[in-house]
Design a protein around this motif. Structure first.
Motif, PDB file in Angstrom:
ATOM      1  N   SER A  36     -11.005  -4.524  -1.279  1.00  0.00           N
ATOM      2  CA  SER A  36     -10.112  -3.761  -3.223  1.00  0.00           C
ATOM      3  C   SER A  36      -9.327  -3.413  -2.812  1.00  0.00           C
ATOM      4  N   LEU A  37      -9.572  -2.395  -2.233  1.00  0.00           N
ATOM      5  CA  LEU A  37      -7.735  -1.605  -2.188  1.00  0.00           C
ATOM      6  C   LEU A  37      -6.826  -2.337  -1.499  1.00  0.00           C
ATOM      7  N   ILE A  38      -6.846  -3.205  -0.522  1.00  0.00           N
ATOM      8  CA  ILE A  38      -6.076  -4.039  -0.110  1.00  0.00           C
ATOM      9  C   ILE A  38      -5.444  -4.564  -0.726  1.00  0.00           C
ATOM     10  N   GLU A  39      -6.096  -5.151  -1.855  1.00  0.00           N
ATOM     11  CA  GLU A  39      -6.221  -5.615  -2.807  1.00  0.00           C
ATOM     12  C   GLU A  39      -4.977  -5.316  -4.176  1.00  0.00           C
ATOM     13  N   ALA A  40      -5.655  -4.220  -4.342  1.00  0.00           N
ATOM     14  CA  ALA A  40      -4.811  -3.180  -5.321  1.00  0.00           C
ATOM     15  C   ALA A  40      -3.800  -2.949  -4.984  1.00  0.00           C
ATOM     16  N   PHE A  41      -3.922  -2.247  -4.081  1.00  0.00           N
ATOM     17  CA  PHE A  41      -1.965  -1.921  -2.951  1.00  0.00           C
ATOM     18  C   PHE A  41      -0.901  -2.874  -2.706  1.00  0.00           C
ATOM     19  N   LYS A  42      -1.853  -4.023  -2.545  1.00  0.00           N
ATOM     20  CA  LYS A  42      -0.873  -5.454  -2.774  1.00  0.00           C
ATOM     21  C   LYS A  42       0.262  -6.060  -4.191  1.00  0.00           C
ATOM     22  N   ASN A  43      -0.799  -5.558  -4.606  1.00  0.00           N
ATOM     23  CA  ASN A  43      -0.566  -5.843  -6.488  1.00  0.00           C
ATOM     24  C   ASN A  43       0.362  -4.514  -6.883  1.00  0.00           C
ATOM     25  N   GLY A  44       0.632  -3.105  -6.048  1.00  0.00           N
ATOM     26  CA  GLY A  44       1.865  -2.497  -6.574  1.00  0.00           C
ATOM     27  C   GLY A  44      -0.170  -1.431  -7.656  1.00  0.00           C
ATOM     28  N   LYS A  45      -0.853  -1.634  -7.380  1.00  0.00           N
ATOM     29  CA  LYS A  45      -1.333  -0.535  -8.555  1.00  0.00           C
ATOM     30  C   LYS A  45      -1.935   0.499  -7.616  1.00  0.00           C
ATOM     31  N   LYS A  46      -2.145   1.634  -8.460  1.00  0.00           N
ATOM     32  CA  LYS A  46      -2.852   2.457  -7.874  1.00  0.00           C
ATOM     33  C   LYS A  46      -4.394   3.275  -7.591  1.00  0.00           C
ATOM     34  N   VAL A  47      -4.444   3.972  -6.296  1.00  0.00           N
ATOM     35  CA  VAL A  47      -5.867   4.168  -5.883  1.00  0.00           C
ATOM     36  C   VAL A  47      -6.245   5.839  -6.251  1.00  0.00           C
ATOM     37  N   LEU A  48      -7.239   6.133  -7.317  1.00  0.00           N
ATOM     38  CA  LEU A  48      -7.260   7.579  -7.864  1.00  0.00           C
ATOM     39  C   LEU A  48      -8.955   7.751  -7.197  1.00  0.00           C
ATOM     40  N   LEU A  72      -0.511   4.918  11.312  1.00  0.00           N
ATOM     41  CA  LEU A  72       0.475   3.734  11.590  1.00  0.00           C
ATOM     42  C   LEU A  72       1.510   4.622  10.625  1.00  0.00           C
ATOM     43  N   ASP A  73       2.922   4.613  11.375  1.00  0.00           N
ATOM     44  CA  ASP A  73       4.297   4.858  10.355  1.00  0.00           C
ATOM     45  C   ASP A  73       4.672   3.859   9.552  1.00  0.00           C
ATOM     46  N   ARG A  74       3.997   4.004   8.415  1.00  0.00           N
ATOM     47  CA  ARG A  74       4.469   3.126   7.791  1.00  0.00           C
ATOM     48  C   ARG A  74       4.665   3.191   6.429  1.00  0.00           C
ATOM     49  N   PRO A  75       5.108   2.870   5.320  1.00  0.00           N
ATOM     50  CA  PRO A  75       5.396   3.040   3.833  1.00  0.00           C
ATOM     51  C   PRO A  75       4.115   3.904   3.745  1.00  0.00           C
ATOM     52  N   PRO A  76       4.759   4.426   2.425  1.00  0.00           N
ATOM     53  CA  PRO A  76       3.387   4.843   1.806  1.00  0.00           C
ATOM     54  C   PRO A  76       2.884   3.878   0.936  1.00  0.00           C
ATOM     55  N   LEU A  77       1.427   4.862   0.394  1.00  0.00           N
ATOM     56  CA  LEU A  77       0.833   3.980  -0.878  1.00  0.00           C
ATOM     57  C   LEU A  77       0.370   4.729  -1.855  1.00  0.00           C
ATOM     58  N   TYR A  78       0.597   4.127  -3.375  1.00  0.00           N
ATOM     59  CA  TYR A  78       0.074   4.749  -4.209  1.00  0.00           C
ATOM     60  C   TYR A  78      -1.290   5.203  -4.085  1.00  0.00           C
ATOM     61  N   ALA A  79      -1.788   7.074  -3.179  1.00  0.00           N
ATOM     62  CA  ALA A  79      -3.129   6.966  -4.180  1.00  0.00           C
ATOM     63  C   ALA A  79      -2.718   9.010  -4.517  1.00  0.00           C
ATOM     64  N   GLU A  80      -3.902   9.405  -5.078  1.00  0.00           N
ATOM     65  CA  GLU A  80      -3.282  10.613  -5.400  1.00  0.00           C
ATOM     66  C   GLU A  80      -5.426  10.977  -5.747  1.00  0.00           C
TER      67      GLU A  80
END
Length: 192
Positions: A36-48, A72-80
């Motif tokens: 579910s988190l993978i799908e959210a991040f793929k779709n540009g969504k936030k995890v709060l 991994l050294d990778r781009p950030p994901l929108y989580a707060e």
């Protein structure tokens, strides 16, 4: 001489982790959380994330693993984590009451398709339950991380990771274990 309390607490931790490991349905829900988190991040969504006390610390820790990095050294994901702005938190608690601190911010930040990870060892924290209500109104996916029976959150979450324990420290330890595993699955799927 070893303090017997140390051995007792380690044994309690091992017992809880063993119970967790043997709960296949819970392992499936953990996998479902990761997907579910993978799908959210793929779709540009936030995890709060939200939680109180130790669960707030765990929420902030896990949000940092996604927005910063895990392995991994990778781009950030929108989580707060919703509690990190102390001026906001104290103002809203003072003006509206502590039960509204997460719900009010979620009203401003949450959008359709975002994910709320609601953390409460009892599953009964009023401010977390109010955040879940707002998340539902905004058509967000709700993932609960709780203890044994899930409390009031049990029937309100799309995915419930209810650690098989009633002991708050053991529950929080397992929340971090599960959270770290989810972080690794997400990173591997999105960036490896």
């Amino acid at each position: 001489m070893i303090n017997p309390l140390i051995q007792t607490r380690i044994a309690s931790h091992l017992y809880t982790v063993t119970m967790l490991h043997e709960d296949e349905a819970l392992m499936e829900r953990c996998h479902k959380m990761a997907i579910s988190l993978i799908e959210a991040f793929k779709n540009g969504k936030k995890v709060l994330f939200c939680g109180n006390g130790g669960s707030a610390a765990d929420a902030q820790h896990l949000a940092a693993e996604f927005s910063g990095r895990y392995y991994l050294d990778r781009p950030p994901l929108y989580a707060e984590a919703l509690h990190v702005n102390s001026s906001y938190l104290t103002a809203v608690a003072n003006d509206y009451g502590y039960d509204e601190v997460f719900a009010r911010l979620l009203t401003a930040m949450g959008t359709d398709g975002d994910v709320l990870v609601a953390m409460s060892t009892s599953g009964n924290s009023a401010n977390v339950l109010n955040a879940i209500k707002v998340a539902r109104e905004k058509n967000m996916l709700v993932i609960g991380m709780t203890g044994m029976d899930g409390g009031k959150m049990a029937t309100l979450c799309d995915i419930l990771l209810n650690v098989p324990s009633k002991d708050t420290p053991r529950i929080q330890e397992c929340h971090m274990l599960l959270g770290h595993i989810v972080c690794e699955v997400v990173e591997n799927k999105l960036f490896k």
